[in-house]
Enzyme design. Structure first.
Site, PDB file in Angstrom:
ATOM      1  N   HIS A 107      -7.428   4.526  -1.791  1.00  0.00           N
ATOM      2  CA  HIS A 107      -6.024   4.174  -1.545  1.00  0.00           C
ATOM      3  C   HIS A 107      -5.816   2.726  -2.003  1.00  0.00           C
ATOM      4  O   HIS A 107      -6.731   1.901  -1.892  1.00  0.00           O
ATOM      5  CB  HIS A 107      -5.690   4.204  -0.041  1.00  0.00           C
ATOM      6  CG  HIS A 107      -5.281   5.543   0.503  1.00  0.00           C
ATOM      7  ND1 HIS A 107      -5.623   5.942   1.776  1.00  0.00           N
ATOM      8  CD2 HIS A 107      -4.521   6.539  -0.022  1.00  0.00           C
ATOM      9  CE1 HIS A 107      -5.104   7.143   2.010  1.00  0.00           C
ATOM     10  NE2 HIS A 107      -4.431   7.528   0.941  1.00  0.00           N
ATOM     11  N   CYS A 126      -4.576   0.675   7.548  1.00  0.00           N
ATOM     12  CA  CYS A 126      -4.424   2.137   7.615  1.00  0.00           C
ATOM     13  C   CYS A 126      -3.794   2.576   8.932  1.00  0.00           C
ATOM     14  O   CYS A 126      -3.146   3.621   8.992  1.00  0.00           O
ATOM     15  CB  CYS A 126      -5.772   2.822   7.488  1.00  0.00           C
ATOM     16  SG  CYS A 126      -6.609   2.533   5.931  1.00  0.00           S
TER      17      CYS A 126
HETATM   18  N1  ARG Z   1      -9.533   9.767   6.677  1.00  0.00           N
HETATM   19  C1  ARG Z   1      -8.317   9.304   6.112  1.00  0.00           C
HETATM   20  C2  ARG Z   1      -8.121   9.888   4.737  1.00  0.00           C
HETATM   21  O1  ARG Z   1      -9.087   9.987   4.019  1.00  0.00           O
HETATM   22  C3  ARG Z   1      -8.272   7.820   6.061  1.00  0.00           C
HETATM   23  C4  ARG Z   1      -6.951   7.273   5.631  1.00  0.00           C
HETATM   24  C5  ARG Z   1      -6.946   5.793   5.549  1.00  0.00           C
HETATM   25  N2  ARG Z   1      -5.642   5.304   5.406  1.00  0.00           N
HETATM   26  C6  ARG Z   1      -5.250   4.382   4.532  1.00  0.00           C
HETATM   27  N3  ARG Z   1      -4.028   3.950   4.605  1.00  0.00           N
HETATM   28  N4  ARG Z   1      -6.048   3.956   3.598  1.00  0.00           N
HETATM   29  O2  ARG Z   1      -7.052  10.284   4.353  1.00  0.00           O
END
Ligand code: ARG
Length: 277
Positions: A176, A270
Protein backbone atom coordinates in the site's frame (compact mmCIF):
# COMPACT_ATOMS: atom_id res chain seq x y z
CA UNK A 1 15.84 23.83 3.41
CA UNK A 2 14.54 22.60 6.72
CA UNK A 3 16.28 24.11 9.73
CA UNK A 4 16.56 22.47 13.13
CA UNK A 5 14.69 25.25 14.88
CA UNK A 6 11.81 25.40 12.43
CA UNK A 7 8.56 25.78 14.33
CA UNK A 8 5.91 23.34 13.18
CA UNK A 9 2.25 24.21 13.66
CA UNK A 10 -0.33 21.47 14.27
CA UNK A 11 -3.78 21.54 12.62
CA UNK A 12 -6.72 19.91 14.37
CA UNK A 13 -7.91 16.72 12.67
CA UNK A 14 -10.94 14.46 12.70
CA UNK A 15 -10.18 10.77 12.46
CA UNK A 16 -12.06 7.50 12.11
CA UNK A 17 -10.92 4.32 13.86
CA UNK A 18 -12.29 0.81 14.40
CA UNK A 19 -11.50 -1.31 17.46
CA UNK A 20 -9.48 -4.52 16.92
CA UNK A 21 -11.93 -6.51 19.10
CA UNK A 22 -12.19 -9.10 16.34
CA UNK A 23 -8.68 -8.69 14.95
CA UNK A 24 -6.91 -11.89 13.87
CA UNK A 25 -4.49 -13.07 11.21
CA UNK A 26 -7.05 -15.40 9.68
CA UNK A 27 -5.65 -15.33 6.12
CA UNK A 28 -2.50 -14.04 4.43
CA UNK A 29 -2.98 -11.36 1.76
CA UNK A 30 0.30 -9.50 2.27
CA UNK A 31 3.87 -10.71 3.00
CA UNK A 32 3.68 -9.63 6.68
CA UNK A 33 0.74 -11.88 7.51
CA UNK A 34 1.49 -15.37 8.87
CA UNK A 35 -1.54 -17.33 10.02
CA UNK A 36 0.63 -19.44 12.35
CA UNK A 37 1.78 -16.42 14.43
CA UNK A 38 -0.37 -16.06 17.53
CA UNK A 39 -2.07 -12.72 18.14
CA UNK A 40 -2.75 -11.41 21.65
CA UNK A 41 -6.23 -10.00 21.08
CA UNK A 42 -6.43 -8.33 24.49
CA UNK A 43 -3.08 -6.60 23.96
CA UNK A 44 -4.19 -5.55 20.48
CA UNK A 45 -7.16 -3.70 21.98
CA UNK A 46 -5.01 -2.16 24.72
CA UNK A 47 -2.43 -0.84 22.24
CA UNK A 48 -5.12 0.45 19.91
CA UNK A 49 -6.79 2.22 22.86
CA UNK A 50 -3.52 3.92 23.65
CA UNK A 51 -3.25 5.06 20.03
CA UNK A 52 -6.77 6.52 20.21
CA UNK A 53 -5.99 8.25 23.51
CA UNK A 54 -2.77 9.64 22.02
CA UNK A 55 -4.74 11.30 19.21
CA UNK A 56 -7.30 12.67 21.68
CA UNK A 57 -4.48 13.92 23.89
CA UNK A 58 -3.09 15.86 20.91
CA UNK A 59 -6.47 17.60 20.63
CA UNK A 60 -7.95 15.67 17.70
CA UNK A 61 -11.44 14.20 17.33
CA UNK A 62 -11.81 10.45 16.86
CA UNK A 63 -14.99 8.84 15.52
CA UNK A 64 -15.51 5.12 15.89
CA UNK A 65 -16.74 2.54 13.43
CA UNK A 66 -18.41 -0.55 14.96
CA UNK A 67 -16.21 -3.64 14.44
CA UNK A 68 -17.77 -6.73 12.87
CA UNK A 69 -16.96 -10.27 14.05
CA UNK A 70 -16.33 -11.80 10.64
CA UNK A 71 -14.09 -8.97 9.40
CA UNK A 72 -10.74 -9.45 11.22
CA UNK A 73 -8.93 -6.69 9.23
CA UNK A 74 -11.53 -4.03 9.98
CA UNK A 75 -9.15 -2.39 12.47
CA UNK A 76 -7.34 -1.06 9.38
CA UNK A 77 -9.85 1.75 9.00
CA UNK A 78 -7.67 3.67 6.52
CA UNK A 79 -8.71 1.30 3.76
CA UNK A 80 -12.47 1.97 3.81
CA UNK A 81 -12.65 5.24 1.87
CA UNK A 82 -10.75 8.40 0.87
CA UNK A 83 -12.23 11.75 1.91
CA UNK A 84 -11.26 15.14 0.44
CA UNK A 85 -13.15 18.41 1.01
CA UNK A 86 -16.30 16.67 2.23
CA UNK A 87 -16.50 14.22 -0.66
CA UNK A 88 -16.04 10.54 0.07
CA UNK A 89 -14.64 8.28 -2.63
CA UNK A 90 -15.60 4.78 -1.50
CA UNK A 91 -13.35 1.73 -1.42
CA UNK A 92 -13.61 -1.47 -3.38
CA UNK A 93 -11.29 -4.07 -1.89
CA UNK A 94 -9.07 -6.29 -3.99
CA UNK A 95 -9.46 -9.34 -1.76
CA UNK A 96 -12.80 -11.04 -1.15
CA UNK A 97 -11.95 -11.45 2.56
CA UNK A 98 -12.18 -7.69 3.09
CA UNK A 99 -14.85 -6.79 0.53
CA UNK A 100 -17.68 -6.35 3.07
CA UNK A 101 -15.76 -3.65 4.98
CA UNK A 102 -16.58 -1.14 2.24
CA UNK A 103 -20.31 -1.23 3.05
CA UNK A 104 -19.68 -0.53 6.74
CA UNK A 105 -17.66 2.56 5.85
CA UNK A 106 -20.23 3.66 3.29
CA UNK A 107 -23.01 3.42 5.90
CA UNK A 108 -20.94 5.48 8.35
CA UNK A 109 -20.63 8.35 5.87
CA UNK A 110 -24.14 8.19 4.47
CA UNK A 111 -25.73 8.19 7.93
CA UNK A 112 -23.88 11.45 8.62
CA UNK A 113 -24.81 13.12 5.35
CA UNK A 114 -21.41 13.07 3.66
CA UNK A 115 -21.37 13.23 -0.13
CA UNK A 116 -20.51 9.62 -0.99
CA UNK A 117 -19.31 8.50 -4.42
CA UNK A 118 -19.39 4.73 -4.97
CA UNK A 119 -16.41 3.34 -6.89
CA UNK A 120 -16.47 1.11 -9.94
CA UNK A 121 -12.73 0.48 -9.74
CA UNK A 122 -10.67 -1.51 -7.25
CA UNK A 123 -9.12 0.79 -4.64
CA UNK A 124 -8.28 0.56 -0.94
CA UNK A 125 -9.00 4.08 0.25
CA UNK A 126 -6.34 5.93 2.20
CA UNK A 127 -4.19 2.83 2.05
CA UNK A 128 -3.31 3.94 -1.49
CA UNK A 129 -4.35 7.62 -1.55
CA UNK A 130 -2.78 10.57 0.28
CA UNK A 131 -3.90 14.20 0.13
CA UNK A 132 -1.60 17.22 0.37
CA UNK A 133 -3.82 20.34 0.52
CA UNK A 134 -0.92 22.80 0.19
CA UNK A 135 1.18 20.98 -2.38
CA UNK A 136 0.74 22.40 -5.87
CA UNK A 137 -2.68 23.78 -4.95
CA UNK A 138 -4.03 20.49 -3.55
CA UNK A 139 -2.59 17.23 -4.75
CA UNK A 140 -3.60 13.58 -4.42
CA UNK A 141 -0.84 10.98 -4.46
CA UNK A 142 -1.99 7.49 -5.42
CA UNK A 143 -0.33 4.10 -5.36
CA UNK A 144 -0.89 1.16 -7.70
CA UNK A 145 0.82 -2.14 -8.31
CA UNK A 146 -0.58 -4.41 -5.62
CA UNK A 147 -4.04 -3.39 -4.39
CA UNK A 148 -5.50 -0.25 -5.95
CA UNK A 149 -5.77 -0.49 -9.72
CA UNK A 150 -4.65 2.27 -12.07
CA UNK A 151 -8.17 3.10 -13.42
CA UNK A 152 -9.19 3.98 -9.84
CA UNK A 153 -6.73 6.88 -9.94
CA UNK A 154 -8.61 8.48 -12.81
CA UNK A 155 -11.91 7.68 -11.13
CA UNK A 156 -10.72 9.37 -7.92
CA UNK A 157 -9.64 12.45 -9.87
CA UNK A 158 -13.11 12.78 -11.40
CA UNK A 159 -14.79 12.12 -8.03
CA UNK A 160 -12.67 14.59 -6.06
CA UNK A 161 -11.72 17.24 -8.62
CA UNK A 162 -8.08 17.23 -7.59
CA UNK A 163 -5.09 16.20 -9.67
CA UNK A 164 -4.08 12.62 -8.93
CA UNK A 165 -0.46 11.63 -9.40
CA UNK A 166 -0.01 7.89 -10.01
CA UNK A 167 2.92 6.21 -8.30
CA UNK A 168 4.00 2.67 -9.07
CA UNK A 169 4.71 0.46 -6.04
CA UNK A 170 7.18 -2.30 -6.91
CA UNK A 171 8.11 -4.06 -3.64
CA UNK A 172 5.44 -6.45 -2.27
CA UNK A 173 6.41 -5.64 1.33
CA UNK A 174 5.14 -2.14 0.61
CA UNK A 175 1.86 -3.22 -0.91
CA UNK A 176 0.00 0.00 0.00
CA UNK A 177 1.16 3.59 -0.55
CA UNK A 178 0.73 4.30 3.17
CA UNK A 179 3.48 1.89 4.19
CA UNK A 180 5.95 3.70 1.90
CA UNK A 181 4.92 7.38 2.01
CA UNK A 182 3.16 9.78 4.36
CA UNK A 183 2.27 13.45 4.48
CA UNK A 184 4.08 15.14 7.37
CA UNK A 185 2.34 18.46 6.89
CA UNK A 186 -0.05 20.00 4.36
CA UNK A 187 2.65 20.41 1.75
CA UNK A 188 5.41 17.90 2.39
CA UNK A 189 5.99 14.16 2.58
CA UNK A 190 8.33 11.54 3.98
CA UNK A 191 8.91 8.43 1.84
CA UNK A 192 11.04 5.41 1.13
CA UNK A 193 12.22 5.63 -2.51
CA UNK A 194 12.95 1.89 -2.80
CA UNK A 195 9.24 1.07 -2.66
CA UNK A 196 8.65 2.90 -5.97
CA UNK A 197 9.64 2.37 -9.60
CA UNK A 198 12.56 4.48 -10.83
CA UNK A 199 10.16 6.68 -12.79
CA UNK A 200 7.91 7.25 -9.77
CA UNK A 201 10.96 8.12 -7.69
CA UNK A 202 11.77 10.84 -10.23
CA UNK A 203 8.20 12.15 -10.04
CA UNK A 204 8.36 12.36 -6.24
CA UNK A 205 11.76 14.07 -6.29
CA UNK A 206 10.42 16.67 -8.74
CA UNK A 207 7.20 17.37 -6.81
CA UNK A 208 8.71 17.27 -3.32
CA UNK A 209 12.30 18.52 -3.39
CA UNK A 210 12.20 19.11 0.38
CA UNK A 211 10.80 15.68 1.29
CA UNK A 212 12.30 13.71 4.13
CA UNK A 213 13.77 10.56 2.66
CA UNK A 214 13.59 7.40 4.76
CA UNK A 215 15.80 4.34 4.36
CA UNK A 216 14.93 0.65 4.29
CA UNK A 217 15.44 0.27 8.05
CA UNK A 218 12.89 3.05 8.72
CA UNK A 219 10.49 1.57 6.17
CA UNK A 220 10.73 -2.05 7.32
CA UNK A 221 10.02 -0.87 10.89
CA UNK A 222 6.70 0.48 9.55
CA UNK A 223 8.00 4.00 10.20
CA UNK A 224 6.33 5.49 7.12
CA UNK A 225 2.95 4.24 8.27
CA UNK A 226 2.56 7.38 10.38
CA UNK A 227 -0.01 10.05 11.10
CA UNK A 228 1.06 13.68 11.39
CA UNK A 229 -0.95 16.78 12.32
CA UNK A 230 1.75 19.01 10.88
CA UNK A 231 3.78 19.10 14.10
CA UNK A 232 3.22 15.89 16.07
CA UNK A 233 4.06 12.71 14.23
CA UNK A 234 2.53 9.56 15.68
CA UNK A 235 4.58 6.59 14.54
CA UNK A 236 5.47 2.99 15.32
CA UNK A 237 7.90 2.86 18.26
CA UNK A 238 10.19 0.48 16.35
CA UNK A 239 11.01 3.25 13.88
CA UNK A 240 13.46 5.06 16.16
CA UNK A 241 15.81 6.18 13.37
CA UNK A 242 13.01 7.87 11.52
CA UNK A 243 11.84 9.49 14.76
CA UNK A 244 15.32 11.04 15.02
CA UNK A 245 15.16 12.39 11.46
CA UNK A 246 11.72 13.91 12.06
CA UNK A 247 12.92 15.52 15.26
CA UNK A 248 15.89 17.05 13.45
CA UNK A 249 13.41 18.54 10.96
CA UNK A 250 11.44 20.23 13.74
CA UNK A 251 8.63 17.70 14.22
CA UNK A 252 7.73 16.04 17.50
CA UNK A 253 7.77 12.26 17.18
CA UNK A 254 5.14 10.48 19.29
CA UNK A 255 6.03 6.77 19.36
CA UNK A 256 3.29 4.18 19.95
CA UNK A 257 3.54 0.42 20.35
CA UNK A 258 1.43 -1.60 17.95
CA UNK A 259 3.04 -5.05 17.99
CA UNK A 260 -0.24 -6.94 17.53
CA UNK A 261 -1.93 -5.25 14.57
CA UNK A 262 1.50 -5.12 12.91
CA UNK A 263 1.12 -8.89 12.50
CA UNK A 264 -1.65 -8.05 10.04
CA UNK A 265 0.75 -5.91 8.02
CA UNK A 266 -0.18 -2.48 9.32
CA UNK A 267 0.67 0.12 11.94
CA UNK A 268 -0.43 3.62 12.95
CA UNK A 269 -1.72 5.04 9.66
CA UNK A 270 -3.52 1.83 8.65
CA UNK A 271 -5.64 2.14 11.81
CA UNK A 272 -6.67 5.75 11.10
CA UNK A 273 -8.73 7.38 8.35
CA UNK A 274 -8.88 11.16 8.14
CA UNK A 275 -12.25 12.85 7.69
CA UNK A 276 -11.61 16.06 5.73
CA UNK A 277 -14.71 18.24 5.61
N1 ARG B 1 -4.16 -7.13 6.56
C1 ARG B 1 -4.50 -5.93 5.90
C2 ARG B 1 -4.44 -6.11 4.40
O1 ARG B 1 -3.55 -6.78 3.95
C3 ARG B 1 -3.63 -4.81 6.32
C4 ARG B 1 -4.05 -3.48 5.78
C5 ARG B 1 -3.13 -2.38 6.19
N2 ARG B 1 -3.69 -1.13 5.90
C6 ARG B 1 -3.07 -0.12 5.31
N3 ARG B 1 -3.69 1.02 5.22
N4 ARG B 1 -1.89 -0.27 4.78
O2 ARG B 1 -5.27 -5.65 3.67
Amino acid sequence: MVSVNQHRIPRKRTYLMCSPEHFAVAYAINPWMDVTTPVDAELAVKQWDRLRETLLGLGHDVHLLAPEADLPDMVFAANGAFVVDGTVYGARFKHEQRAAEAAAHRAFYEERGWHFIAPNETNEGEGDFAYLPDAHGGLVLAGHGFRTELPAHAEAQEALGRPVVSLHLVDPRFYHLDVALASIDDGNIVYYPGAFSAASQRVLAQLFPDAIVADDVDALAFGLNLVSDGANVVLNSEASRLAGKLKAAGYTPVPVELTEVRKGGGSVKCCIAELRD
